[in-house]
Design a protein around this motif. Structure first.
Motif, PDB file in Angstrom:
ATOM      1  N   MET A 111       0.776  -0.974  -0.139  1.00 38.98           N
ATOM      2  CA  MET A 111       0.122   0.118   0.151  1.00 38.98           C
ATOM      3  C   MET A 111       0.809   1.249   0.219  1.00 38.98           C
ATOM      4  O   MET A 111       1.724   1.315   0.740  1.00 38.98           O
ATOM      5  CB  MET A 111      -0.884   0.022   1.127  1.00 38.98           C
ATOM      6  CG  MET A 111      -1.825   1.176   1.542  1.00 38.98           C
ATOM      7  SD  MET A 111      -2.929   1.038   2.705  1.00 38.98           S
ATOM      8  CE  MET A 111      -4.155   0.196   2.165  1.00 38.98           C
ATOM      9  N   THR A 112       0.519   1.987  -1.048  1.00 40.03           N
ATOM     10  CA  THR A 112       1.380   3.488  -0.985  1.00 40.03           C
ATOM     11  C   THR A 112       1.214   4.350  -0.042  1.00 40.03           C
ATOM     12  O   THR A 112      -0.009   4.194   1.017  1.00 40.03           O
ATOM     13  CB  THR A 112       1.368   4.067  -2.379  1.00 40.03           C
ATOM     14  OG1 THR A 112      -0.221   4.594  -2.394  1.00 40.03           O
ATOM     15  CG2 THR A 112       1.345   3.143  -3.494  1.00 40.03           C
ATOM     16  N   GLU A 113       2.092   5.437   0.329  1.00 38.21           N
ATOM     17  CA  GLU A 113       1.572   6.408   1.035  1.00 38.21           C
ATOM     18  C   GLU A 113       0.417   7.051   1.031  1.00 38.21           C
ATOM     19  O   GLU A 113      -0.479   7.358   1.836  1.00 38.21           O
ATOM     20  CB  GLU A 113       2.951   7.368   1.429  1.00 38.21           C
ATOM     21  CG  GLU A 113       3.309   8.017   2.781  1.00 38.21           C
ATOM     22  CD  GLU A 113       4.323   8.900   2.539  1.00 38.21           C
ATOM     23  OE1 GLU A 113       4.317  10.001   2.413  1.00 38.21           O
ATOM     24  OE2 GLU A 113       5.527   8.175   2.657  1.00 38.21           O
ATOM     25  N   GLU A 114       0.286   7.503  -0.337  1.00 35.57           N
ATOM     26  CA  GLU A 114      -0.808   8.110  -0.628  1.00 35.57           C
ATOM     27  C   GLU A 114      -2.360   7.331  -0.501  1.00 35.57           C
ATOM     28  O   GLU A 114      -3.212   7.692  -0.031  1.00 35.57           O
ATOM     29  CB  GLU A 114      -1.065   8.409  -2.162  1.00 35.57           C
ATOM     30  CG  GLU A 114      -2.259   9.163  -2.656  1.00 35.57           C
ATOM     31  CD  GLU A 114      -1.913   9.843  -3.919  1.00 35.57           C
ATOM     32  OE1 GLU A 114      -2.792   9.543  -4.903  1.00 35.57           O
ATOM     33  OE2 GLU A 114      -1.007  10.131  -4.296  1.00 35.57           O
TER      34      GLU A 114
END
Length: 104
Positions: free
Chosen positions: A1-4
């Protein structure tokens, strides 16, 4: 999962909470579906109210935070911008001092 992807649900929750605070501040609440421009203003009002409490009415902290917001919007904080931010703090402090003196 990305930071965004991690931030998105938190930001949505923060918008919701800020809107609720703004609704308390505003005598005429705006349903989100009815007028999104007014609802967005309500969110910003709620966020401003929360920030004042979070920063405990510390002008330096608020201006530092404002500078961080500018940086997040790709505005470079050069010497001129730093002078503007410093002037903002001085003006706000002068007005608060004047207001306190008038209240006495």
């Amino acid at each position: 999962m990305t930071e965004e992807e991690k931030q998105k649900p938190l930001i949505l929750e923060l918008r919701k909470l800020a809107g609720q605070i703004g609704e308390i501040e505003d005598a005429e609440p705006f349903p989100r579906e009815a007028d999104s421009e007014n609802y967005d203003f309500q969110i910003k009002t709620g966020l401003a109210t929360a920030l004042n409490e979070i920063f405990d009415y510390d002008l330096q902290g608020l201006v530092h935070f404002f500078g961080y917001c500018l940086i997040q919007n790709s505005v470079e904080i050069d010497d001129r911008m730093a002078c503007l931010l410093d002037s903002l703090v001085r003006e706000a402090e002068d007005q608060l001092t004047k207001h306190d003196q008038e209240s006495e």
